[in-house]
Design an enzyme around this catalytic site. Sequence first.
Site, PDB file in Angstrom:
ATOM      1  N   ARG A 132      42.940  36.916  31.635  1.00 43.86           N
ATOM      2  CA  ARG A 132      42.020  36.803  32.763  1.00 43.86           C
ATOM      3  C   ARG A 132      40.699  36.136  32.393  1.00 43.86           C
ATOM      4  NH1 ARG A 132      40.852  42.281  35.171  1.00 43.86           N
ATOM      5  NH2 ARG A 132      39.887  41.095  36.837  1.00 43.86           N
ATOM      6  N   ARG A 136      33.963  36.379  36.372  1.00 46.88           N
ATOM      7  CA  ARG A 136      34.247  37.250  37.512  1.00 46.88           C
ATOM      8  C   ARG A 136      33.279  36.981  38.654  1.00 46.88           C
ATOM      9  NH1 ARG A 136      37.615  38.076  34.240  1.00 46.88           N
ATOM     10  NH2 ARG A 136      38.445  40.031  33.464  1.00 46.88           N
TER      11      ARG A 136
END
Length: 162
Positions: A132, A136
């Site tokens: 990931r 963010r």
Amino acid sequence: MTSRNHVIVAVLVVCAILAAAAYALGDRTGSTRNPTTGATPGGTPTPAGTPTGTPRSGASPVWLPSDPAIADVCRTRLPAQAGTTLGLIAAGGPYPYRSDGVVFENREGLLPRHTTGYYHEYTVATPGSDDRGTRRIVTGTSGERYWSADHYASFREIDPRC
């Protein structure tokens, strides 16, 4: 200076103080706007994250940062992948990662303090990363959006006007 001039100066000073206080407080009025529909009790719905100020004709929408202590960044200055993630958030998904949309607990304490469940986190893909990555976007239920390029070590509020 006449007595009348003193009164005018005092009124101007009070107005300036009130304007500065309103800017500093932003939307901390305890709004009861529904974060999903944007509706206020008895009001008309607006999309979550839509600025609620009334812009002048032809002017950019009004946007105030949620916390003047947090730096902001223009949406257009973010990586292209952040734009993709913001589009998915606006559409309500589907999201590429199972963890997208989970509650962000703000354990670092870098965002304005709110109750658990107020913030949610979403992954911004990192080209070449096999996981990931560290980028963010964190959203608040009042519509604010925050960018973190370093896995929550720092945040910048996303300014939607630019």
